[in-house]
Design an enzyme around this catalytic site. Structure first.
Site, PDB file in Angstrom:
ATOM      1  N   GLU A 261       0.881  -1.177   0.000  1.00 25.23           N
ATOM      2  CA  GLU A 261       0.000   0.000   0.000  1.00 25.23           C
ATOM      3  C   GLU A 261       0.906   1.210   0.000  1.00 25.23           C
ATOM      4  OE1 GLU A 261      -3.140  -0.155  -0.217  1.00 25.23           O
ATOM      5  OE2 GLU A 261      -3.377  -2.288   0.125  1.00 25.23           O
ATOM      6  N   CYS A 300      -2.636   8.639   3.212  1.00 26.94           N
ATOM      7  CA  CYS A 300      -2.362   8.133   1.869  1.00 26.94           C
ATOM      8  C   CYS A 300      -3.560   8.362   0.956  1.00 26.94           C
ATOM      9  CB  CYS A 300      -2.033   6.654   1.944  1.00 26.94           C
ATOM     10  SG  CYS A 300      -3.292   5.743   2.835  1.00 26.94           S
TER      11      CYS A 300
HETATM   12  P1  NAP Z   1       8.462   4.741   4.553  1.00 24.56           P
HETATM   13  O1  NAP Z   1       9.594   5.614   4.884  1.00 24.56           O
HETATM   14  O2  NAP Z   1       8.458   4.079   3.239  1.00 24.56           O
HETATM   15  O3  NAP Z   1       8.404   3.673   5.722  1.00 24.56           O
HETATM   16  C1  NAP Z   1       7.378   2.729   5.784  1.00 24.56           C
HETATM   17  C2  NAP Z   1       7.810   1.579   6.676  1.00 24.56           C
HETATM   18  O4  NAP Z   1       8.898   0.891   6.068  1.00 24.56           O
HETATM   19  C3  NAP Z   1       8.313   2.005   8.042  1.00 24.56           C
HETATM   20  O5  NAP Z   1       7.891   1.076   8.992  1.00 24.56           O
HETATM   21  C4  NAP Z   1       9.813   1.943   7.871  1.00 24.56           C
HETATM   22  O6  NAP Z   1      10.492   1.752   9.091  1.00 24.56           O
HETATM   23  C5  NAP Z   1       9.934   0.736   7.004  1.00 24.56           C
HETATM   24  N1  NAP Z   1      11.204   0.646   6.306  1.00 24.56           N
HETATM   25  C6  NAP Z   1      11.934   1.641   5.780  1.00 24.56           C
HETATM   26  N2  NAP Z   1      13.044   1.130   5.223  1.00 24.56           N
HETATM   27  C7  NAP Z   1      12.994  -0.206   5.404  1.00 24.56           C
HETATM   28  C8  NAP Z   1      13.858  -1.280   5.076  1.00 24.56           C
HETATM   29  N3  NAP Z   1      14.991  -1.089   4.431  1.00 24.56           N
HETATM   30  N4  NAP Z   1      13.491  -2.531   5.441  1.00 24.56           N
HETATM   31  C9  NAP Z   1      12.363  -2.744   6.097  1.00 24.56           C
HETATM   32  N5  NAP Z   1      11.513  -1.773   6.444  1.00 24.56           N
HETATM   33  C10 NAP Z   1      11.817  -0.508   6.095  1.00 24.56           C
HETATM   34  O7  NAP Z   1       7.089   5.493   4.652  1.00 24.56           O
HETATM   35  P2  NAP Z   1       6.606   6.465   5.815  1.00 24.56           P
HETATM   36  O8  NAP Z   1       7.423   7.706   5.684  1.00 24.56           O
HETATM   37  O9  NAP Z   1       6.576   5.783   7.124  1.00 24.56           O
HETATM   38  O10 NAP Z   1       5.109   6.727   5.420  1.00 24.56           O
HETATM   39  C11 NAP Z   1       4.716   7.758   4.550  1.00 24.56           C
HETATM   40  C12 NAP Z   1       4.356   7.217   3.216  1.00 24.56           C
HETATM   41  O11 NAP Z   1       3.477   6.111   3.345  1.00 24.56           O
HETATM   42  C13 NAP Z   1       3.614   8.199   2.348  1.00 24.56           C
HETATM   43  O12 NAP Z   1       4.182   8.214   1.070  1.00 24.56           O
HETATM   44  C14 NAP Z   1       2.201   7.659   2.275  1.00 24.56           C
HETATM   45  O13 NAP Z   1       1.510   7.957   1.099  1.00 24.56           O
HETATM   46  C15 NAP Z   1       2.405   6.216   2.449  1.00 24.56           C
HETATM   47  N6  NAP Z   1       1.238   5.610   3.074  1.00 24.56           N
HETATM   48  C16 NAP Z   1       0.475   4.772   2.341  1.00 24.56           C
HETATM   49  C17 NAP Z   1      -0.637   4.200   2.917  1.00 24.56           C
HETATM   50  C18 NAP Z   1      -1.511   3.266   2.145  1.00 24.56           C
HETATM   51  O14 NAP Z   1      -2.342   2.588   2.750  1.00 24.56           O
HETATM   52  N7  NAP Z   1      -1.388   3.167   0.864  1.00 24.56           N
HETATM   53  C19 NAP Z   1      -0.975   4.469   4.231  1.00 24.56           C
HETATM   54  C20 NAP Z   1      -0.175   5.333   4.938  1.00 24.56           C
HETATM   55  C21 NAP Z   1       0.937   5.893   4.344  1.00 24.56           C
HETATM   56  P3  NAP Z   1      11.288   2.953   9.806  1.00 24.56           P
HETATM   57  O15 NAP Z   1      10.285   3.967  10.131  1.00 24.56           O
HETATM   58  O16 NAP Z   1      11.851   2.312  11.013  1.00 24.56           O
HETATM   59  O17 NAP Z   1      12.290   3.428   8.812  1.00 24.56           O
END
Ligand code: NAP
Length: 681
Positions: A261, A300
């Site tokens: 997602e 999102c």
């Molecule tokens: P993100 O930086 O991509 O992180 C998402 C998750 O991935 C976090 O738990 C992060 O952990 C983890 N992660 C990052 N690098 C990783 C790796 N190398 N290996 C394993 N896990 C890893 O996204 P975010 O900044 O938290 O969220 C914002 C984004 O999410 C926005 O772009 C938004 O549109 C999107 N979003 C989408 C939805 C949907 O349902 N489609 C819902 C909410 C948000 P850490 O925090 O520990 O780095």
């Protein structure tokens, strides 16, 4: 200061709470920059974590039936509700107002309730989910096919985004738990303190079987390297991270299910009929503002692109400005504040940088930065960001507006000249979680839905009739799928029982009807009927057996009966009453009995009337009339116990009966399922 603030977060792995070693990452309050918690997962043996879920959690969960698991979810939801105030208090540090937190906290808990209800209503109280009807595979019916689902035997790793620390965990936990799959939850670090608090309350309740939930605060290290074919990974977050995870060698090698997602440039379309002054125009403005400001635009599903008829651009800008000007931005805990903070100061810089990039192909028409941001220490330490509205006059020439997600209170107005343009512009998001249409013109809606359906996971249509009860553009709902094609990740979550099936393996079972009936617990036509002494209506739930069957006596349906029935019911349709007219009908050779009469007469044949364990008939399903019954024909019923579903919390359960009505020539004239409630004792 709230108890626990500034503490190192613990992870819950292999049945105990553990803190990671090494240098932790500090997590600061979004509101005032204070240290809320520190996080590290260094030193954990992630292969052991996965193994613990598989070996301890999986078997414990799979021993329970769907209904037993669903009931545990209900108890859990009730337990979490009792603690909600402490979640709200801590949620303030994420920058969320109480209204924002409501979506995260109570929205998440509501998802548990919803899944608990659906699990008990729509799944059997057993271990196998039967998918669809049997497939006939042989001439004589001795060999059939039946699709079933059984739980996967690995762990579900749920990686969540920072914006919904509670809902994100619960909306994924609920379907995997009902499916019978243990979870390893990895919250985004920035707001992991709130997930950790909720997970603590979950785990200390003792409601969940051991090993069914583990929590990793901090990095998941090499966890993915230890996954295999029976495991599943779900990811919510940015498309960049998602793409990297999707390509992980272990996921590719073992074909591990990966649900993504990601971000999405969702569009909301104002219809050409919804001119200023109409209710739809006002509803649209209110929705765009709500989507910009709820969670400070960190959703999102938020409206990133407002597609409006070119003639309405100026009124839309003015109406948005009039509303946004009244926003009060500040400490979300202070009454009267209508918008809190972004999750971190780093997010502020990132959103500003993205606004600047969108502005290369658009112009900023509203920016509250100069007048609306809080002053004093909050301004220096907090992550506050004022709303920004942009206008992109040439959306076909400038791609930024369709490509760049500013994850904050930011939206861009995009003009269109006709429906075809609106469709093309909406689809330039390259796949979105949700699109919405504000119009009273159903023909316009139809045109748009046909044009944008393939690029969207959900489409909301709002007009004055449904607005008051509409759940809104940005709200994913447990009963509806959440996800979208293309850029949105190509994943699907929730959607009621559809979401449960993501954690189960579909299997095409083939064999004799009798064997398949025994395996699935659902009688299949062609299986050997069990002839047992006594009428099945005289048997309590535990005494009945699937397959138990009776062949009733016969009854002739006379012309006098048909006329009686017509008088009693008032149904005097010509096919029952007028010989010549009936004969002129292509299906009949003369007057025929009412279908409803056949059903009633059949009940008269199979019902055992005296008071007993059968408490009520609560419906019929799949009713089909297959051949006409003429006056003088004789009917007879084969009545078979098809499925038994005890209710865990009641003194009765549901029994589904297969009912086949034949005529004197042995031709099947009607078939249906009869649904009854039967006492346990
Ligand atoms: P993100 O930086 O991509 O992180 C998402 C998750 O991935 C976090 O738990 C992060 O952990 C983890 N992660 C990052 N690098 C990783 C790796 N190398 N290996 C394993 N896990 C890893 O996204 P975010 O900044 O938290 O969220 C914002 C984004 O999410 C926005 O772009 C938004 O549109 C999107 N979003 C989408 C939805 C949907 O349902 N489609 C819902 C909410 C948000 P850490 O925090 O520990 O780095």
């Amino acid at each position: 200061m709230e108890k626990g603030l500034g503490m190192r977060l613990h992870s819950y792995i292999q049945g105990c709470w553990k803190a990671g070693r090494g240098r932790p990452v500090p997590l600061l309050s979004a509101v005032d920059g204070r240290l809320v918690a520190e996080v590290s997962s260094e030193g954990f043996d992630f292969s052991e974590v996965a193994a613990f879920g598989r070996q301890v959690g999986g078997p414990a969960l799979r021993e329970l039936t769907f209904h037993q698991r669903a009931l545990l979810l209900k108890s859990l939801a009730q337990h979490l509700l009792e603690h909600k105030e402490e979640f709200y208090r801590l949620s303030r540090e994420t920058g969320a107002t109480r209204d924002d937190s409501w979506i995260d906290i109570e929205g998440g808990i509501a998802t548990l309730f919803a899944y608990s209800g659906k699990g008990r209503r729509e799944l059997p109280n057993s271990h196998v989910y039967v998918d669809g009807e049997p497939e006939p595979l042989s001439k004589n019916g001795t060999f059939v096919g039946q699709h079933i689902y059984t739980p996967m035997t690995g762990v579900a790793v749920h990686i969540n985004a920072f914006n919904f620390p509670c809902w994100g965990m619960l909306e994924k936990l609920a379907p995997s738990f009902i499916a019978g799959m243990p979870c390893i939850v990895k919250p985004a670090s920035q707001t992991a303190y709130l997930t950790e608090l909720m997970a603590r309350r979950i785990l200390e309740s003792g409601i969940l079987p051991k090993g069914s939930l583990q929590l990793i605060c901090g990095s998941i290290g090499d966890l993915l390297d230890h996954l295999s074919a029976q495991d599943a990974v779900t990811f919510t977050g940015s498309s960049g991270t998602g793409l990297m995870l999707r390509r992980h060698p272990a996921l590719l090698r073992h074909s591990i299910r990966f649900t993504m997602e990601a971000d999405s440039l969702n569009a909301s379309v104002l219809g050409p009929d919804a001119q200023p002054g109409t209710p739809e125009f006002d509803l649209y403005i209110a929705e765009v503002v709500r989507e910009m400001t709820v969670k400070c635009g960190q959703k999102c599903t938020a409206i990133r692109r407002a597609l409006v008829p070119r003639a309405f651009v100026q009124p839309v800008i003015e109406a948005l400005e009039a509303r946004l000007r009244n926003l009060v931005i500040g400490d979300p805990w202070i009454p009267g504040v209508s918008m809190g903070a972004l999750a971190s100061r780093a997010q502020c810089s990132e959103v500003r940088e993205r606004v600047n990039r969108i502005a290369q192909g658009a112009r900023i028409v509203y920016d509250g930065a100069a007048t609306q941001l809080p002053e004093g220490p909050l301004a220096r330490q907090g992550a506050f960001f004022a709303p920004v509205v942009l206008y992109c006059d040439s959306p076909f020439e400038n791609s930024q507006v369709h490509d760049i997600e500013a994850f904050g209170p930011v939206t861009t107005i995009v003009p269109y000249d006709d429906g075809a343009q609106a469709i093309e512009l909406a689809n330039r998001g390259q796949g979105s979680l949700v699109g919405s249409i504000f119009t009273g013109d159903d023909e316009f809606s139809r045109q748009l839905v046909l044009g944008i359906g393939a690029w969207h996971g959900r489409v909301l249509i709002v007009n004055r009739d449904c607005a008051a009860e509409s759940t809104g553009h940005g709200s994913p709902l447990p009963g509806l799928i959440h996800g979208g094609p293309g850029r949105a990740g190509g994943g699907e979550e929730m959607g009621g029982i559809r979401g449960v099936l993501h954690y189960m393996q579909r299997n095409a079972l083939q064999g004799s009807p009798t064997t398949l009936s025994r395996i699935t617990g659902k009688w299949i036509r062609g299986a050997e009927p069990l002839t047992k002494p006594g009428h099945p209506f005289r048997k309590r739930l535990g005494e009945l057996e699937v397959g138990e069957s009776i062949l009733t006596g016969k009854r002739q349906l006379t012309l006098a009966d048909i006329e009686h029935f017509a008088k009693l019911s008032g149904d005097r349709f010509y096919a029952h009453m007028d010989e010549a007219a009936a004969r002129a009908n292509p299906f009949f050779e003369g007057r025929v009995a009412h279908g409803y009469f056949i059903v009633s007469a059949a009940a008269g044949l199979f019902v055992d009337p005296a008071p007993g364990p059968v408490l009520a008939n609560y419906g019929l399903e799949n009713l089909r009339f297959l051949a006409p019954v003429a006056p003088g024909d004789e009917i007879q019923v084969r009545f078979t116990c098809k499925q038994i579903t005890p209710r865990e919390t009641e003194d009765y359960g549901e029994v589904r009966w297969d009912c086949q009505v034949f005529n004197q020539a042995g031709v099947l004239v009607a078939t249906y399922d009869v649904l009854t409630l039967v006492a346990k004792h």
